[in-house]
Design a protein around this motif. Structure first.
Motif, PDB file in Angstrom:
ATOM      1  N   LEU A  98      16.153 -21.551  27.542  1.00 34.23           N
ATOM      2  CA  LEU A  98      16.681 -22.585  27.064  1.00 34.23           C
ATOM      3  C   LEU A  98      15.933 -23.814  26.726  1.00 34.23           C
ATOM      4  N   SER A  99      15.997 -24.364  25.729  1.00 33.34           N
ATOM      5  CA  SER A  99      15.109 -25.546  25.349  1.00 33.34           C
ATOM      6  C   SER A  99      16.002 -26.833  25.182  1.00 33.34           C
ATOM      7  N   ALA A 120      12.174 -22.347  21.057  1.00 35.60           N
ATOM      8  CA  ALA A 120      13.053 -21.390  20.931  1.00 35.60           C
ATOM      9  C   ALA A 120      12.511 -20.258  20.220  1.00 35.60           C
ATOM     10  N   ALA A 130      16.758 -16.944  22.914  1.00 39.37           N
ATOM     11  CA  ALA A 130      16.597 -18.661  23.043  1.00 39.37           C
ATOM     12  C   ALA A 130      17.829 -19.598  22.521  1.00 39.37           C
ATOM     13  N   VAL A 131      18.083 -20.611  23.427  1.00 42.50           N
ATOM     14  CA  VAL A 131      19.306 -21.410  22.666  1.00 42.50           C
ATOM     15  C   VAL A 131      18.126 -22.871  22.914  1.00 42.50           C
ATOM     16  N   ALA A 132      18.219 -23.440  21.566  1.00 40.30           N
ATOM     17  CA  ALA A 132      17.502 -24.965  21.590  1.00 40.30           C
ATOM     18  C   ALA A 132      18.910 -25.922  21.313  1.00 40.30           C
ATOM     19  N   VAL A 165      18.203 -16.368  18.336  1.00 39.46           N
ATOM     20  CA  VAL A 165      18.196 -17.756  18.440  1.00 39.46           C
ATOM     21  C   VAL A 165      19.402 -18.466  18.120  1.00 39.46           C
ATOM     22  N   THR A 167      20.179 -22.761  17.314  1.00 38.34           N
ATOM     23  CA  THR A 167      20.131 -24.191  17.712  1.00 38.34           C
ATOM     24  C   THR A 167      21.537 -24.804  17.369  1.00 38.34           C
TER      25      THR A 167
END
Length: 254
Positions: A98-99, A120, A130-132, A165, A167
């Motif tokens: 997680l970002s 991410a 990953a999640v930004a 990914v 965003t």
């Protein structure tokens, strides 16, 4: 894999002491995940995927604890934080990243330059999903809203293929005042507010124009302004399956 076994790396580009990461990490830890926080010592906004000075030098670190979570800071960029964690510099490597929560939105094609989004994408390059996540305010009043959205996005992405990914941008509103959640395209580069100008001392300088009118329909810019959580799946560097350029160059060199 049970949530207690999943290790979630939480990073950002605002710094390991920034309020966004301090809101996100405890919220994720409370759900039973094994939370690892590794983020820049200082604000590294806009550094993209840079990992300058990564090889052959000791990397200065610092840490403190808050709300039962240890926050590790590194003298480096978000992408470097992800890389270090992925190669085991902070113990067991993470399963997902997680970002955020980034202070201010990350919208449009210029997310290429966002340290939050680049973290991410760096994770995806390591085979991790990953999640930004970003909040649409420079002075947010509703961090818990973004943290709740991040937690739900994390739960979803765990069942998706590795390297997925997202965003996500979240309006700075109470959870019950969100307009909804929408898939969003990236606002085109022509919507960028970046302009070149000259400082009083004569040096070139970058400045931002005020928000532009008439955003493109269904773009992250338009939907976020309308109060929606925007969700945009993105991919990193991938080759084009087309040998036309190589064939043409071979002919020119023959």
């Amino acid at each position: 894999m049970a949530s207690e076994q999943l290790r979630v790396l939480i990073t950002n580009d605002d710094g390991y002491q920034a309020p966004g990461i301090r809101a996100l990490a405890p919220a994720i830890a409370e759900l039973g995940y094994d939370v690892l926080v590794v983020a820049p010592l200082l604000d590294e906004s806009g550094v993209g995927s840079a990992r300058a000075g990564m090889v052959g030098r000791p990397i200065r670190t610092a840490s403190d604890e808050e709300s039962g979570v240890t926050f590790n800071g590194i003298d480096g960029t978000p992408a470097l934080a992800v890389t270090l964690a992925s190669v085991g510099a902070f113990g067991r490597a993470p399963d997902v990243v997680l970002s955020g929560i980034n202070r201010g939105h990350n919208i449009g094609v210029p997310i290429l330059h966002s340290g939050t989004v680049a973290a991410a994408l760096t994770a995806a390059g390591q085979g991790l999903s990953a999640v930004a996540i970003s909040i649409d305010s420079e002075d947010p009043g509703h961090w818990p809203t973004a943290a709740t959205v991040a937690a739900e996005a994390l739960a979803w992405i765990l069942s998706e293929p590795s390297g997925t990914v997202l965003t996500i941008n979240v309006p700075d509103r109470p959870l019950d005042q969100l307009a909804g959640v929408r898939h969003a395209s990236l606002a085109p580069i022509k919507r960028s507010r970046v302009i070149g100008t000259t400082a009083p001392t004569g040096e070139p300088m970058i400045a931002l124009e005020p928000p532009l009118p008439n955003p493109v329909a269904d773009s992250d810019e338009a939907l976020l302004a309308a109060g929606f959580v925007t969700v945009t799946p993105i991919v990193g560097i991938r080759e084009v399956k087309d040998d036309a350029a190589a064939t043409a160059l071979a002919k020119r060199l023959s």
